[in-house]
Design a protein around this motif. Structure first.
Motif, mmCIF file in Angstrom:
data_model
loop_
_atom_site.group_PDB
_atom_site.id
_atom_site.type_symbol
_atom_site.label_atom_id
_atom_site.label_comp_id
_atom_site.label_asym_id
_atom_site.label_seq_id
_atom_site.Cartn_x
_atom_site.Cartn_y
_atom_site.Cartn_z
ATOM 1 N N ASP A 17 24.321 -53.973 12.921
ATOM 2 C CA ASP A 17 24.862 -53.886 14.052
ATOM 3 C C ASP A 17 26.033 -52.697 14.124
ATOM 4 O O ASP A 17 27.035 -52.796 13.185
ATOM 5 C CB ASP A 17 25.646 -55.135 14.356
ATOM 6 N N PRO A 18 25.910 -51.741 14.961
ATOM 7 C CA PRO A 18 27.003 -50.693 14.811
ATOM 8 C C PRO A 18 28.565 -51.173 15.059
ATOM 9 O O PRO A 18 29.504 -50.653 14.531
ATOM 10 C CB PRO A 18 26.759 -49.563 15.961
ATOM 11 N N GLN A 19 28.697 -52.243 15.626
ATOM 12 C CA GLN A 19 29.914 -52.954 15.815
ATOM 13 C C GLN A 19 30.408 -53.842 14.664
ATOM 14 O O GLN A 19 31.573 -54.035 14.666
ATOM 15 C CB GLN A 19 30.072 -53.817 17.022
ATOM 16 N N ALA A 20 29.587 -53.915 13.713
ATOM 17 C CA ALA A 20 29.816 -54.611 12.472
ATOM 18 C C ALA A 20 30.967 -53.934 11.459
ATOM 19 O O ALA A 20 30.713 -52.690 11.271
ATOM 20 C CB ALA A 20 28.657 -55.058 11.655
ATOM 21 N N PRO A 21 31.800 -54.630 10.758
ATOM 22 C CA PRO A 21 32.607 -54.021 10.021
ATOM 23 C C PRO A 21 32.003 -52.890 8.784
ATOM 24 O O PRO A 21 32.348 -52.061 8.355
ATOM 25 C CB PRO A 21 33.475 -54.698 9.411
ATOM 26 N N GLU A 22 30.757 -53.676 8.271
ATOM 27 C CA GLU A 22 30.060 -53.082 7.144
ATOM 28 C C GLU A 22 29.211 -51.741 7.520
ATOM 29 O O GLU A 22 28.529 -51.349 6.607
ATOM 30 C CB GLU A 22 29.043 -53.950 6.368
ATOM 31 N N PHE A 23 28.928 -51.522 8.933
ATOM 32 C CA PHE A 23 28.270 -50.365 9.227
ATOM 33 C C PHE A 23 28.640 -48.757 8.738
ATOM 34 O O PHE A 23 28.007 -48.160 8.452
ATOM 35 C CB PHE A 23 28.077 -50.423 10.872
ATOM 36 N N ALA A 24 30.001 -48.712 8.693
ATOM 37 C CA ALA A 24 30.447 -47.512 8.514
ATOM 38 C C ALA A 24 30.105 -47.201 6.936
ATOM 39 O O ALA A 24 29.655 -45.948 6.647
ATOM 40 C CB ALA A 24 32.118 -47.423 8.440
ATOM 41 N N ALA A 25 30.191 -48.340 6.050
ATOM 42 C CA ALA A 25 29.855 -48.023 4.789
ATOM 43 C C ALA A 25 28.394 -47.805 4.664
ATOM 44 O O ALA A 25 27.781 -46.737 3.853
ATOM 45 C CB ALA A 25 30.185 -48.990 3.642
ATOM 46 N N ALA A 26 27.251 -48.431 5.564
ATOM 47 C CA ALA A 26 25.998 -48.057 5.489
ATOM 48 C C ALA A 26 25.828 -46.991 5.840
ATOM 49 O O ALA A 26 24.739 -45.974 5.662
ATOM 50 C CB ALA A 26 25.398 -49.243 6.147
ATOM 51 N N PHE A 27 26.361 -46.358 6.758
ATOM 52 C CA PHE A 27 25.847 -45.094 7.664
ATOM 53 C C PHE A 27 26.169 -43.715 6.741
ATOM 54 O O PHE A 27 25.557 -43.179 6.225
ATOM 55 C CB PHE A 27 27.070 -44.965 8.780
ATOM 56 N N ARG A 28 27.629 -44.116 5.959
ATOM 57 C CA ARG A 28 27.860 -42.847 4.940
ATOM 58 C C ARG A 28 26.756 -42.976 3.673
ATOM 59 O O ARG A 28 26.346 -41.810 3.310
ATOM 60 C CB ARG A 28 29.283 -43.068 4.084
ATOM 61 N N LEU B 181 29.638 -37.387 12.826
ATOM 62 C CA LEU B 181 28.945 -37.154 11.612
ATOM 63 C C LEU B 181 29.246 -35.594 11.441
ATOM 64 O O LEU B 181 28.549 -34.617 12.363
ATOM 65 C CB LEU B 181 27.505 -37.380 11.708
ATOM 66 N N PRO B 182 29.809 -35.058 10.162
ATOM 67 C CA PRO B 182 29.998 -33.455 9.886
ATOM 68 C C PRO B 182 28.734 -33.000 9.560
ATOM 69 O O PRO B 182 27.756 -33.644 9.048
ATOM 70 C CB PRO B 182 30.865 -33.540 8.745
ATOM 71 N N ALA B 183 28.545 -31.593 9.747
ATOM 72 C CA ALA B 183 27.425 -31.054 9.485
ATOM 73 C C ALA B 183 27.114 -31.273 8.062
ATOM 74 O O ALA B 183 26.009 -31.013 7.420
ATOM 75 C CB ALA B 183 27.381 -29.711 9.857
ATOM 76 N N SER B 184 28.067 -31.100 6.993
ATOM 77 C CA SER B 184 27.995 -31.275 5.452
ATOM 78 C C SER B 184 27.514 -32.430 5.296
ATOM 79 O O SER B 184 26.657 -32.262 3.901
ATOM 80 C CB SER B 184 29.377 -30.932 4.849
ATOM 81 N N LEU B 185 27.547 -33.500 6.007
ATOM 82 C CA LEU B 185 26.890 -34.834 5.461
ATOM 83 C C LEU B 185 25.568 -35.118 6.278
ATOM 84 O O LEU B 185 24.905 -35.988 5.752
ATOM 85 C CB LEU B 185 28.046 -35.971 5.658
ATOM 86 N N ALA B 186 25.323 -34.295 7.058
ATOM 87 C CA ALA B 186 24.051 -34.603 7.607
ATOM 88 C C ALA B 186 22.611 -34.689 7.103
ATOM 89 O O ALA B 186 22.803 -33.609 6.005
ATOM 90 C CB ALA B 186 23.712 -33.576 9.042
#
Length: 606
Positions: free
Chosen positions: A273-284, A314-319
């Motif tokens: 779920d993008p609204q979940a707190p753990e999503f940011a870590a999973a996305f990175r 999302l920056p181009a360096s991490l894409a």
């Protein structure tokens, strides 16, 4: 009328009401509870109770009662007539029979005793064998029930398959039914005692080879039946990947990572779920692991808005790189409820935090080769092709059952068993008289593909109802299976002087790729919307977007909203394309929504 018209059995069959059978069951209870009565007195008493049961059911306007209703009425009348001991014996007999059937195991003679040896008794498996022998559904159900009664009378916890076969042949003979076809299905010599058994205790090394020809030879020579091996050799189905170790209880992976075999069929159950707190870590983490697919929920506007914010930041360096990354999968529709999920083992269930749903694990998928089936058998007529396709689906389900039984698992009360398809567009082109390698989606090929999908779906639903196996129709086939099927079919084509591209492969399911400006853009969107309701796991619609190259949140939000409005259930964002791709795709989808539905409504085209 003094008795009901028919009886509805627990397996759904409707048979004629027979008070004599009910009287026989009550007579056994009378003889057990009152040994002082003679056999004739017990028979008269049981017939009176059976007649009263029929009259009371008719008085209650129950013309077609269930078996359980008849038993409940019999117990009620026995107690009202002060026959409590007979009522207790009658009810206890039913409970004892159910308990025995639940704990009974079908094992080979000489197998060491253990609670997991063999497989559980299941009347539906005997019903399948009788149906495969050419016996109609209702007579087959009656024979299977009679065999079950005689097995219960033996009062044994362990019974061999040979004894079941002998009892069934005897019942068929007593009913003046042909036993030759059914008798021919029995193997005279069983090699089961000489085949390695799966050890249910945890084994880090695995009881089987890790991979390769030895593992394939083991499954095809020692586990799978002759029918399954035949269609595998003919390249009609792919059993890859062959399991090399026993299934673990935690077989359902999370939204990222996990075992490759199960991830393609089960990760969608635990999308993040993008609204979940753990999503940011999973996305990175997904940005640093380009070979994985990140599964994201996008079934609401709020979730899509939050996902759009992450994509814009999302920056181009991490894409992720375009050649190495499969991209990001967005589920734009609520996940369908799978009616075949079996939860009889709640202690082994895995709780999925994203859904709060239960799942008992997912087996390795089995892939159906639609194109190879039609080409190898030269099937051009849709009627013949659809019948053969339904038969192949049944053989794929049989392969699943044989796998589960080898591991000591129940195919009925066990894991979810996925079936995938490949070569859909090649098969549609073949049936339409077009080039085999042509993957242009026209209105004609779309209609043929929809027909083939409906046949597969109908066959899966029928097998679910008849066998209670937790079969899943999934929209993604594993690449190793599709490559193997294409390579073998290419060798088959070479015999006729036709050369297929060695670098090509079958499509991994009915997934479609959208390219802005393509002439079949609208047809692909229509097909993606229609196919979403056919599969338990919807196929993907692939688009190339500049991940890390578009910082406009509104553009991402509009893109996701447009595809959701078009009815696309699963959108896969693949890295690539220009900065104008997002807005161009959004405009193309909006134009399709505004023009084509009105056009189709005016001219009556579906």
């Amino acid at each position: 009328m003094s008795c009901p018209e028919a009886v509805r059995k627990h397996d759904g069959r409707v048979v004629a009401y027979d008070s004599t059978k009910l009287g026989g069951s009550i007579a056994r209870a009378v003889s057990a509870a009152r040994p002082d009565l003679t056999a004739e007195s017990a028979r008269r008493l049981s017939l009176e109770i059976a007649s009263a049961v029929g009259q009371f059911l008719v008085a209650d306007a129950r013309r077609v009662p269930a078996s359980a209703d008849i038993r409940a009425m019999a117990v009620q009348i026995l107690r009202q007539t002060k026959q409590n001991a007979v009522a207790d014996a009658y009810a206890e007999h039913a409970r004892a029979a159910s308990s025995l059937l639940w704990r009974m195991r079908v094992v080979e003679p000489g197998t060491p005793f253990s609670s997991s040896a063999g497989c559980p008794w299941d009347r539906r498996r005997l019903l399948e064998s009788l149906r495969a022998s050419g016996i109609a559904r209702d007579p087959a159900g009656e024979v299977a029930r009679e065999v079950e009664r005689r097995i219960v009378a033996l009062n044994q916890d362990r019974i061999s398959a040979a004894l079941i076969h002998a009892i069934t042949a005897m019942v068929l003979s007593q009913r003046s039914m042909d036993t030759k076809v059914y008798g021919a299905r029995c193997v005279a010599y069983s090699a089961a005692r000489h085949v390695p058994r799966c050890d249910l205790e945890p084994d880090e090394d695995g009881a089987l080879p890790a991979a390769g020809p030895a593992l394939e030879a083991f499954w095809l020579q020692a586990v799978h039946s002759q029918d399954v091996v035949r269609v595998t050799r003919e390249n009609l189905i792919s059993l890859h990947p062959f399991p090399s170790r026993q299934p673990q209880k935690s077989a359902v992976p999370r939204g990222r990572g996990g075992d490759l075999e199960a991830r393609a069929t089960a990760a969608w159950l635990s999308a993040l779920d993008p609204q979940a707190p753990e999503f940011a870590a999973a996305f990175r983490e997904w940005c640093t692991r380009p070979t994985d697919t990140l599964w994201v929920l996008g079934d609401t506007d709020e979730r899509n808005g939050e996902l759009a914010r992450f994509l814009a930041m999302l920056p181009a360096s991490l894409a992720p790189d375009a050649p190495a990354s499969p991209g990001l999968t967005v589920l734009l529709k609520p996940l369908p409820a799978i009616a075949s999920t079996i939860a009889s083992n709640p202690q082994e269930a895995v709780l999925l935090p994203a859904k709060g749903a239960r799942a008992l694990g997912v087996g390795s998928p089995i892939t159906l080769n639609l194109a190879g089936l039609f080409v190898r058998e030269a099937l051009r007529d849709q009627t013949r092709a659809t019948v053969r396709l339904a038969q192949t689906v049944a053989l794929a389900a049989q392969a699943h059952r044989e796998r589960e039984e080898y591991f000591g698992l129940s195919p009925v009360r066990g894991r979810q068993l996925p079936l995938a398809i490949c070569g859909l567009w090649n098969a549609a082109a073949w049936l339409s008289g077009e080039s085999f390698e042509c993957r242009l989606v026209t209105r004609n090929t779309r209609m043929v593909a929809a027909t083939l999908l409906s046949v597969v779906r109908g066959a899966v639903e029928t097998l679910r109802n008849e066998t209670s196996m937790a079969l899943l129709l999934v929209g993604s086939a594993l690449p190793q299976a599709t490559r193997q099927l294409w390579r073998r079919d290419r060798e088959f084509f070479l015999r006729d002087g036709i050369t297929l591209d060695p670098q090509s492969t079958y499509d991994g399911g009915p997934a479609v790729r959208l390219v802005m400006g393509a002439e079949d853009f609208a047809e692909r969107i229509d097909f993606a919307r229609a196919a979403g309701s056919v599969f338990d796991q919807a196929p993907a619609t692939l688009i190339e977007v500049p991940l890390g190259g578009e910082a406009d949140v509104a553009s991402w939000r509009e893109l996701l909203a447009a595809f959701a409005q078009a009815g696309v259930p699963r959108l896969q964002l693949c890295p690539g394309g220009s900065s104008r791709a997002i807005k161009g795709l959004t405009r193309a989808v909006r134009a399709h929504l505004e023009g084509f539905p009105l056009f189709e409504q005016m001219f009556g085209n579906g």
